[in-house]
Enzyme design. Structure first.
Site, PDB file in Angstrom:
ATOM      1  N   GLU A   9      -1.507  -6.616   8.055  1.00  0.00           N
ATOM      2  CA  GLU A   9      -0.220  -6.427   8.717  1.00  0.00           C
ATOM      3  C   GLU A   9      -0.247  -7.134  10.068  1.00  0.00           C
ATOM      4  OE1 GLU A   9       2.855  -6.297   8.882  1.00  0.00           O
ATOM      5  OE2 GLU A   9       3.216  -4.346   7.936  1.00  0.00           O
ATOM      6  N   HIS A  64       0.826  -1.209   0.000  1.00  0.00           N
ATOM      7  CA  HIS A  64       0.000   0.000   0.000  1.00  0.00           C
ATOM      8  C   HIS A  64       0.863   1.262   0.000  1.00  0.00           C
ATOM      9  CE1 HIS A  64       1.050   0.835   4.184  1.00  0.00           C
ATOM     10  NE2 HIS A  64       0.865  -0.457   4.415  1.00  0.00           N
TER      11      HIS A  64
END
Length: 201
Positions: free
Chosen positions: A80, A8
């Site tokens: 994550e 990202h």
């Protein structure tokens, strides 16, 4: 199958903060960087577009969704690390105020979770399930784009390349950068790692 792992874009979160499952949005620069990356795509469009369910990944995936007119498939297994009670705190504050737990985690991060969080082994387990399902549902010429995070991308690369988990941090994974691996004849080959542009076919 070509698997293109994209990190990202950047957020406005302070780099000194512990951010894993925390959910800051993309920064203006993050949007711009991902848009530039998408504009440089070459070759066939992906058959599938996956995204972590965290906002910074979903916002990045939407840029690619608009580029290819494809709906992102959101999957929390691409998240994550979960840093538990450390989420949102400054790393220097954690090291000072939770020194014993922090030192133990730092020395054993592959198997030791952050307090109420995850270890890297936990991230390896959930990404392994995702990757196994992907290999079972794709065909040889399929191209898959997955927007994820440094931790989950490193875990996927450990699976793909057979790397010892302790070596995961040796792999550079930066915002709005691309890593491409190709599944051929029962094994993965590396096309590029942490590239600022999509590799040509």
């Amino acid at each position: 199958m070509d698997l293109i792992l994209t990190c990202h874009g950047t957020t406005d979160a302070d780099a000194a903060l512990c951010v894993g499952h925390g959910d800051p949005p993309l920064s203006a620069r993050g949007f711009t960087d991902v848009q530039g990356l998408a504009a440089g795509w070459t070759g066939a469009a992906p058959r599938f577009l996956f995204s972590s369910d965290l906002r910074r990944a979903q916002q990045s995936a939407q840029v690619f969704a608009a580029r290819f007119a494809i709906e992102p498939l959101v999957d929390e297994r691409l998240r994550e690390f979960d840093f538990g009670r450390w989420e949102g705190r400054r790393w220097d504050q954690i090291a000072r105020e939770d020194a014993l737990a922090y030192r133990h985690w730092l020395d054993n991060w592959v198997i030791q979770p952050a307090p109420d969080g995850e270890s890297f082994a936990d991230v390896l387990r959930r990404t392994a399930v995702w990757l196994s399902a992907l290999l079972g549902t794709t065909q040889g010429n399929d191209r898959v784009l997955a927007v994820a995070h440094p931790g989950s991308i490193r875990a996927l690369l450990c699976h793909a390349l057979g790397l010892p988990p302790a070596r995961a941090t040796a792999l550079a994974v930066e915002p709005a950068k691309v890593t491409r691996v190709c599944w051929r004849n029962g094994q993965f080959d590396v096309a590029c790692v942490n590239s600022a542009v999509f590799p040509a076919d």
